[in-house]
Structures are given as C-alpha cells and as structure tokens.
Design a protein around this motif. Sequence first.
Motif, PDB file in Angstrom:
ATOM      1  N   THR A  31       0.795  -1.278   0.428  1.00 33.50           N
ATOM      2  CA  THR A  31       0.204  -0.017  -0.193  1.00 33.50           C
ATOM      3  C   THR A  31       0.518   0.930   0.340  1.00 33.50           C
ATOM      4  O   THR A  31       0.217   2.343  -0.523  1.00 33.50           O
ATOM      5  CB  THR A  31      -1.083  -0.048   0.967  1.00 33.50           C
ATOM      6  N   GLY A  32       1.893   1.059   0.234  1.00 31.24           N
ATOM      7  CA  GLY A  32       3.191   1.946   0.760  1.00 31.24           C
ATOM      8  C   GLY A  32       3.136   2.656  -0.696  1.00 31.24           C
ATOM      9  O   GLY A  32       2.885   3.827  -1.207  1.00 31.24           O
ATOM     10  N   LEU A  35       0.828   4.426  -2.400  1.00 34.10           N
ATOM     11  CA  LEU A  35       0.311   5.576  -2.369  1.00 34.10           C
ATOM     12  C   LEU A  35       1.266   5.891  -2.590  1.00 34.10           C
ATOM     13  O   LEU A  35       0.724   7.115  -3.328  1.00 34.10           O
ATOM     14  CB  LEU A  35       0.419   5.657  -1.400  1.00 34.10           C
ATOM     15  N   ARG A  36       2.315   5.994  -2.419  1.00 29.85           N
ATOM     16  CA  ARG A  36       3.404   6.717  -3.362  1.00 29.85           C
ATOM     17  C   ARG A  36       3.137   6.996  -4.933  1.00 29.85           C
ATOM     18  O   ARG A  36       3.831   8.402  -5.544  1.00 29.85           O
ATOM     19  CB  ARG A  36       4.914   6.187  -3.172  1.00 29.85           C
ATOM     20  N   MET A  53       1.559  10.777   4.667  1.00 32.20           N
ATOM     21  CA  MET A  53       2.687  10.772   4.703  1.00 32.20           C
ATOM     22  C   MET A  53       3.980  10.981   4.674  1.00 32.20           C
ATOM     23  O   MET A  53       5.116  10.739   5.475  1.00 32.20           O
ATOM     24  CB  MET A  53       3.046   9.799   2.725  1.00 32.20           C
ATOM     25  N   LEU A  57       1.551   9.774   9.100  1.00 33.29           N
ATOM     26  CA  LEU A  57       0.416   9.433   9.560  1.00 33.29           C
ATOM     27  C   LEU A  57       0.386   8.528   8.933  1.00 33.29           C
ATOM     28  O   LEU A  57       0.247   8.655   7.558  1.00 33.29           O
ATOM     29  CB  LEU A  57      -1.067  11.094   9.915  1.00 33.29           C
ATOM     30  N   ILE A  59      -2.579   7.169   5.812  1.00 33.28           N
ATOM     31  CA  ILE A  59      -4.165   7.220   4.737  1.00 33.28           C
ATOM     32  C   ILE A  59      -5.431   6.805   5.376  1.00 33.28           C
ATOM     33  O   ILE A  59      -5.477   5.844   5.893  1.00 33.28           O
ATOM     34  CB  ILE A  59      -3.529   7.007   3.589  1.00 33.28           C
ATOM     35  N   ILE A  64      -7.678   3.937   1.503  1.00 28.84           N
ATOM     36  CA  ILE A  64      -6.825   2.940   1.358  1.00 28.84           C
ATOM     37  C   ILE A  64      -7.764   1.308   0.625  1.00 28.84           C
ATOM     38  O   ILE A  64      -6.769   0.348  -0.021  1.00 28.84           O
ATOM     39  CB  ILE A  64      -6.069   1.982   2.442  1.00 28.84           C
ATOM     40  N   GLY A  82       2.604  -4.076   4.786  1.00 26.72           N
ATOM     41  CA  GLY A  82       2.038  -2.281   5.008  1.00 26.72           C
ATOM     42  C   GLY A  82       0.749  -2.692   4.980  1.00 26.72           C
ATOM     43  O   GLY A  82       0.253  -1.292   5.243  1.00 26.72           O
ATOM     44  N   ARG A  85      -3.127  -1.915   8.562  1.00 31.40           N
ATOM     45  CA  ARG A  85      -2.519  -1.184   9.509  1.00 31.40           C
ATOM     46  C   ARG A  85      -3.398  -0.450  10.380  1.00 31.40           C
ATOM     47  O   ARG A  85      -2.774   0.041  11.725  1.00 31.40           O
ATOM     48  CB  ARG A  85      -2.116  -0.084   8.506  1.00 31.40           C
ATOM     49  N   GLN A  89      -9.083  -1.348   9.002  1.00 31.34           N
ATOM     50  CA  GLN A  89      -8.290  -1.643   8.372  1.00 31.34           C
ATOM     51  C   GLN A  89      -8.702  -3.368   7.666  1.00 31.34           C
ATOM     52  O   GLN A  89      -9.161  -4.472   6.609  1.00 31.34           O
ATOM     53  CB  GLN A  89      -7.399  -1.027   7.350  1.00 31.34           C
ATOM     54  N   ARG A 154      13.812   7.932   0.898  1.00 28.65           N
ATOM     55  CA  ARG A 154      12.137   8.916   0.827  1.00 28.65           C
ATOM     56  C   ARG A 154      12.412   9.554   1.587  1.00 28.65           C
ATOM     57  O   ARG A 154      13.056   9.447   2.825  1.00 28.65           O
ATOM     58  CB  ARG A 154      11.419   7.356   1.061  1.00 28.65           C
ATOM     59  N   ARG A 165       6.275   7.707  13.397  1.00 27.16           N
ATOM     60  CA  ARG A 165       5.046   6.160  12.649  1.00 27.16           C
ATOM     61  C   ARG A 165       5.718   5.361  13.643  1.00 27.16           C
ATOM     62  O   ARG A 165       4.318   4.508  13.600  1.00 27.16           O
ATOM     63  CB  ARG A 165       6.204   5.926  11.564  1.00 27.16           C
TER      64      ARG A 165
HETATM   65  P1  AMP Z   1       5.307   2.013   3.889  1.00 24.50           P
HETATM   66  O1  AMP Z   1       5.689   1.878   2.588  1.00 24.50           O
HETATM   67  O2  AMP Z   1       5.002   0.752   3.834  1.00 24.50           O
HETATM   68  O3  AMP Z   1       6.119   2.159   5.011  1.00 24.50           O
HETATM   69  O4  AMP Z   1       4.694   3.196   4.234  1.00 24.50           O
HETATM   70  C1  AMP Z   1       4.441   4.497   3.965  1.00 24.50           C
HETATM   71  C2  AMP Z   1       3.564   5.412   4.416  1.00 24.50           C
HETATM   72  O5  AMP Z   1       2.208   4.850   3.426  1.00 24.50           O
HETATM   73  C3  AMP Z   1       2.809   4.781   5.635  1.00 24.50           C
HETATM   74  O6  AMP Z   1       3.665   5.932   7.421  1.00 24.50           O
HETATM   75  C4  AMP Z   1       1.507   5.541   5.673  1.00 24.50           C
HETATM   76  O7  AMP Z   1       1.520   7.414   5.558  1.00 24.50           O
HETATM   77  C5  AMP Z   1       1.055   5.153   4.306  1.00 24.50           C
HETATM   78  N1  AMP Z   1       0.561   3.987   4.451  1.00 24.50           N
HETATM   79  C6  AMP Z   1       0.783   2.893   3.853  1.00 24.50           C
HETATM   80  N2  AMP Z   1       0.261   1.760   3.914  1.00 24.50           N
HETATM   81  C7  AMP Z   1      -1.130   2.287   4.658  1.00 24.50           C
HETATM   82  C8  AMP Z   1      -1.897   2.064   5.322  1.00 24.50           C
HETATM   83  N3  AMP Z   1      -2.405   0.901   4.905  1.00 24.50           N
HETATM   84  N4  AMP Z   1      -2.915   2.518   5.007  1.00 24.50           N
HETATM   85  C9  AMP Z   1      -2.728   4.171   5.822  1.00 24.50           C
HETATM   86  N5  AMP Z   1      -1.917   4.429   5.834  1.00 24.50           N
HETATM   87  C10 AMP Z   1      -0.530   3.836   4.719  1.00 24.50           C
END
Ligand code: AMP
Length: 209
Positions: A31-32, A35-36, A53, A57, A59, A64, A82, A85, A89, A154, A165
């Motif tokens: 999901t990260g 989202l990116r 992000m 925090l 999302i 998601i 990820g 979270r 969810q 990042r 986080r």
């Molecule tokens: P990650 O790449 O998994 O370290 O995620 C990076 C950032 O993306 C996190 O710090 C959150 O801001 C957001 N994120 C990733 N996965 C989720 C999720 N399942 N729910 C909410 N926010 C998420």
Amino acid sequence: MNIIFLALPAAGKGTQSEKVCKNYHLQHISTGDLLREAASKNDSLSMEIKDKMQKGLLIDDSIITNLVSREIKGREGFVFDGFPRNLSQAKLFDEMLKENNQKIDYVIYLTIDEEVAKQRILSRFVCPVCQSVYNIKDESDKICSKCNSQLVKREDDNIEVFNKRLEVYKTDTAPIIDYYKEQGILFEVDSSLAPDLVFDQIKKIIGEL
Ligand code: AMP
C-alpha cells in the motif's frame, strides 16, 4: 495463498515480501508503493496523500480499501505489505476477501528492536526507478546495482517522521497482532537477522513449494 506482513517501519517487510513473491509465485501489494504512486499524480487526492505520508500519519481507510480492492479484483495469491495498518482495515479486509472467496493464510509478524529499525531508516536508500532498497552506512556510491540509477532517500525516512510512525504503529497497528493471534494465523519471525536467515524462518512457516 494470501500472506500479510506486519512490522515496524524498516523491519524488512518489502525485502521479505519480494522474496516470498518470487519463491511462491505470489503478487506483491504494497500500500505504501500504491500511495507513493498516487501521490506523484497531480490531482486533488495526491496532495492529501502526500501531506499525510510526509507527517507519518495513516491515510484514510476508504482510500486504502479502494486501492486494495481494485488490485485484488479477479486475481488470486497475494503478499500484502503494509496492509492492513489498523483494526478497521483488518475487518474491512476480511469482508473484502470473503466477497472474493478468499482468506488470509499467514500473517507474518517481523519483530525487530526499535533502535535497530531506527538505524535502518537512517541508512535506507531506494532506487526511484526499480524500487530496490539498499542499506548504505558509508560514503560509497549511491547507485542502484540493478539499473544504475542514482539512489534517493524516501521523504519520510528521517528521525522525526520515524518517531511519529512508531507512535502510530503502537496505537493503531499493534492491536491487529492480537486480532490475528486469536484467529491462529499469526507467526512471529525474528527480523534482526540477515535477510536470507529471516527468509529461512518464513519458509519453515509456509513450507517449501
Ligand atoms: P510504507 O511504505 O509501508 O512504509 O508506508 C509509508 C506510508 O504510507 C505510511 O507511513 C503511511 O503514511 C502510508 N500507508 C501505507 N500503508 C498504509 C495503510 N495500509 N493505511 C494507511 N496508511 C498507509
């Protein structure tokens, strides 16, 4: 087979997800990463995602679950990196899988000391082209050995965001450990070891193909 990876930031979710996907022929959903990608577009949603992000925090659940349900529709066999979270969810995910006649087989909980995770965050560099992740502690060339691109940090890989986080992980994510433990599908793996040794532990849990 569906597998969830659960862990503190920088515990090795991405690295182990890739190994599991390759070895067991599963599809990787981070999901990260989703989202990116969404944050890099120039629309109304991207600003909101980027802002949260960068602050470490979570999302909103609706964003998601929409992203995830789009990815899994009509397909089978995933490693979820990820996600989920938080408890809401996790519960929405159970419903989503049921609708698709699927279930979670293993939740791999990668354990790591907070201080070790913090040090990994500080030395983590990523390739913006092929997404490979590196741990670089010295001043050596920050070039991707797979595609020769210049590695970058990042935006959320710094101490301030890491601390946030960590806090979010403890309040929102940690409760899902018990949720999956009660279902008998949670397996703990020591993630402080070298990646191949961590993967050996995972293979023992899932079984060889
Ligand atoms: P990650 O790449 O998994 O370290 O995620 C990076 C950032 O993306 C996190 O710090 C959150 O801001 C957001 N994120 C990733 N996965 C989720 C999720 N399942 N729910 C909410 N926010 C998420």
